[in-house]
Design an enzyme around this catalytic site. Structure first.
Site, mmCIF file in Angstrom:
data_model
loop_
_atom_site.group_PDB
_atom_site.id
_atom_site.type_symbol
_atom_site.label_atom_id
_atom_site.label_comp_id
_atom_site.label_asym_id
_atom_site.label_seq_id
_atom_site.Cartn_x
_atom_site.Cartn_y
_atom_site.Cartn_z
ATOM 1 C CE LYS A 28 -4.490 -1.163 0.301
ATOM 2 N NZ LYS A 28 -4.884 -2.213 1.225
ATOM 3 C CE LYS A 57 -4.425 -10.027 -3.336
ATOM 4 N NZ LYS A 57 -4.506 -9.955 -1.909
ATOM 5 C CE LYS A 101 -14.277 -8.464 -1.682
ATOM 6 N NZ LYS A 101 -14.415 -8.282 -0.230
#
Ligand code: TYM
Length: 360
Positions: A116, A208, A211
């Site tokens: 992040k 991966k 969302k």
């Protein structure tokens, strides 16, 4: 007896990665626990969701939508405790206490934080430090996760691969707490992972399924219609080889589709003893034989077979979800049931914790 705990963030509709990496395993664990005294807790983690900016009205509806989804996939609120983390305030209370025994350095080593931070730094080229938009809550995210697990003295945590490092921190914090305050108080939780612990993006098999990826075609949502499923699978990255083989390194796209297929098929025969469950390589061989017989292209045949398997798996879930959405009274009732069951255990643990650390 085992105490099983897991959680999911109420940010958007679960995708096939969430389902095959975690959710379906929750249902399997529930069904396997029928004749045991295992306790199961599944939490919708609103406090984790707000570590990133969320639009309040949207969060509110996604929270209840997630409750409906957990019931629709087959979790039984009588056998499990299914609840909203944010309705049991002991989660934040224990998290605070754990914050006070967690070193800054440990949290800086968390890969979710590091990625992040790296993204935040990339986004703004104009200034040199750019963790300014990342919150203290986000930094402490894994500590709250440890609190979730330890509050119920969980022994087992079914999650996908991306959560393993968080689990290690939970074990570490349990151990630190036990040594500091109260021997053997918290069990050291272990993870339970599935063969599909890392479902990959359909568009970019180097990452991966997630969302938050910008390309919506990279993931299949459990509410996708058959037409959407077909369209997304058609667009999935594969390769030009004539036959299929499972080789995650050389052929990540094809291998991802094969493991999704094997996992879905394994689910549909679960419980039926007769059929032997086939792994991804066995599926490759079976489809190759069918291709030889029919002359179809391997990629197309794999995609058609997978589309059918996904649609078949999702159909009953979607029907049940539709039914539950039409019964908000029942959902509210189940929410309350979960909250009360979770609270009873959480309060008991916190009373013990407060006493041990000298805050009673
Ligand atoms: P979350 O909401 O991101 O994801 C829920 C579960 O889905 C798994 N998962 C995947 N598995 C395989 N392949 C993928 N592509 C994939 N994407 C997601 C995740 O590993 C997870 O098991 N921090 C957690 C929520 C949490 C939690 C907890 C979990 C909060 N407290 C306590 C366990 C125990 C999370 O963000 O999951």
């Amino acid at each position: 007896p085992r105490v099983i705990f897991s959680g999911i963030q109420p940010t958007g509709i679960p995708h096939l990665g969430n389902y095959l990496g975690a959710l379906r395993n929750w249902v399997d664990l529930q069904n396997a626990s029928l004749h045991t005294t295992d306790e199961l807790y599944f939490s919708i983690v609103g406090y984790h969701a707000i570590t990133m900016p969320q639009q309040p009205s949207r969060l509110l509806s996604e929270r209840s939508e997630m409750m409906a989804t957990l019931l629709a996939i087959g979790l039984d609120p009588q056998r499990c405790t299914i609840f909203h983390q944010d309705q049991v305030s002991e989660h934040t209370e224990l998290a605070w206490i754990l914050n006070c025994i967690t070193s800054f350095g440990k949290l800086q080593r968390m890969t979710t934080w590091k990625s992040k931070l790296a993204t935040a730094k990339n986004v703004s080229e104009t200034s040199d430090i750019d963790d300014k938009d990342l919150s203290l809550g986000l930094f402490a995210y894994p500590v709250l996760q440890a609190a979730d697990i330890l509050l119920y003295k969980a022994t087992h945590v079914p999650v996908g691969e991306d959560q393993i490092q968080h689990l290690e921190l939970s074990r570490d914090l349990a151990d630190v707490y036990n040594r500091k305050f109260s021997k053997k108080f918290f069990p050291l939780p272990q993870h339970i992972i599935t063969p599909t612990k890392r479902v990959l993006s359909l568009r970019d098999p180097a990452s991966k399924m997630s969302k938050s990826a910008p390309d919506a075609n990279s993931r299949i949502l459990i509410t996708d219609t058959p037409v959407e499923v077909e369209r997304k699978i058609k667009k999935a990255v594969t390769d030009a080889e004539r036959s299929l083989a499972y080789d995650g390194v050389a052929r990540p796209g094809v291998s991802n589709l094969l493991s999704i297929l094997a996992a879905l098929k394994a689910a549909s025969v679960a419980g039926k003893q007769a059929e032997k469950q086939m792994g991804p390589q066995e599926w490759a061989e079976r489809l190759n034989r069918e291709i030889e017989a029919s002359g179809a292209s391997s990629g197309q045949h794999l995609k058609a077979t997978l589309t059918e398997a996904v649609v078949e798996t999702l159909r009953p879930i979607q029907t049940e979800l539709e039914r539950l959405r039409g019964d908000p009274g029942y959902l509210k009732q189940m929410e309350l049931l979960g909250k009360e069951k979770a609270q009873t255990v959480a309060r008991r643990t916190m009373a013990q914790v407060r006493k041990s650390i000298g805050l009673n």
